[in-house]
Scaffold this motif. Structure first.
Motif, PDB file in Angstrom:
ATOM      1  N   ALA A   1       0.832  -1.200   0.000  1.00 12.90           N
ATOM      2  CA  ALA A   1       0.000   0.000   0.000  1.00 12.90           C
ATOM      3  C   ALA A   1       0.872   1.258   0.000  1.00 12.90           C
ATOM      4  N   GLY A   2       0.464   2.222  -0.811  1.00 15.90           N
ATOM      5  CA  GLY A   2       1.181   3.485  -0.873  1.00 15.90           C
ATOM      6  C   GLY A   2       2.293   3.530  -1.887  1.00 15.90           C
ATOM      7  N   MET A   3       2.592   2.400  -2.531  1.00 16.29           N
ATOM      8  CA  MET A   3       3.642   2.385  -3.541  1.00 16.29           C
ATOM      9  C   MET A   3       3.130   2.956  -4.855  1.00 16.29           C
ATOM     10  N   SER A   4       4.039   3.508  -5.634  1.00 14.12           N
ATOM     11  CA  SER A   4       3.676   4.111  -6.914  1.00 14.12           C
ATOM     12  C   SER A   4       3.753   3.097  -8.047  1.00 14.12           C
ATOM     13  N   ALA A   5       3.530   1.827  -7.739  1.00 11.25           N
ATOM     14  CA  ALA A   5       3.621   0.776  -8.759  1.00 11.25           C
ATOM     15  C   ALA A   5       2.619  -0.319  -8.454  1.00 11.25           C
TER      16      ALA A   5
END
Length: 208
Positions: free
Chosen positions: A93-97
């Motif tokens: 969660a919160g990753m840009s991928a």
């Protein structure tokens, strides 16, 4: 040329190139926390990072997602895999991928319906990686408990560094290879994409 270096130096060059992709490193570190059996980060995010570094592109350019394979043949139900996927979603969660986590012990249950050819049950994550449509894709990396990198590359690394895409006609249909390579050529026109062998041609695996 890196593809002609001794293997140990190629491994160092691989780690150096992949380490340029901060998203990839974050996926590796977060996946290690999950402690999935036999896991590897694999497929496009690895060799495409190398291609980007080799062609002076941003390390994440053109990478659609980050594939994590694991192998658990103790429970082949969709419910068991889905539970892992949901736990992983929280972890990433919160990753840009986009990170896709899949149990390779279950592939034979759905592969034929999706691709039109039967898939013999895999016996390990490595066996699943062996069956990618291109030998160049057959690459997996994970972090061991001591923090060391484990690299699985059954066809070596020379093609990856030399930007050569070589077919691997052991399972995936020709259409899968040609669809993927067409997209890759648009993103990385420097690639040398070898043709799928004709049915009459004898298939000889790439030597490394």
């Amino acid at each position: 040329m890196i593809g002609r270096l001794p293997l140990n130096e190629q491994l160092d060059a691989l780690k150096s190139a992949l380490s340029r992709n901060e998203v990839l490193l974050e996926v590796l570190n977060r996946t290690a926390v999950l402690k999935l059996p036999g896991w590897y980060l694999t497929a496009g995010c690895l060799f495409q990072t190398v291609w980007n570094v080799a062609t002076d592109r941003p390390p994440t350019s053109g990478i659609k997602d980050y594939d994590v394979f694991y192998f658990d043949d103790q429970d082949l139900s969709w419910e068991a895999e889905d539970a892992v996927i949901k736990t992983a979603a929280d972890t990433f969660a919160g990753m840009s991928a986009d990170v896709e986590v899949r149990n390779e012990a279950r592939v034979h249950l759905w592969y034929e319906q999706k691709f039109g050819v039967a898939c013999t049950p895999y016996t390990s994550t490595e066996a699943a990686i062996d069956n990618f449509a291109a030998t160049t894709c057959c690459l997996g990396v994970r972090l061991e408990q001591d923090g060391q990198w484990r690299v699985y590359a059954p066809h070596g690394l020379s093609d990856v560094f030399n930007l050569v895409v070589r077919p691997n006609p052991v399972l995936a249909p020709r259409e899968v290879y040609e669809t993927k390579t067409a997209r890759w050529r648009r993103q990385w026109p420097e690639l040398t994409v070898l043709d799928w062998p004709s049915e009459s041609a004898a298939w000889t695996p790439a030597s490394s």
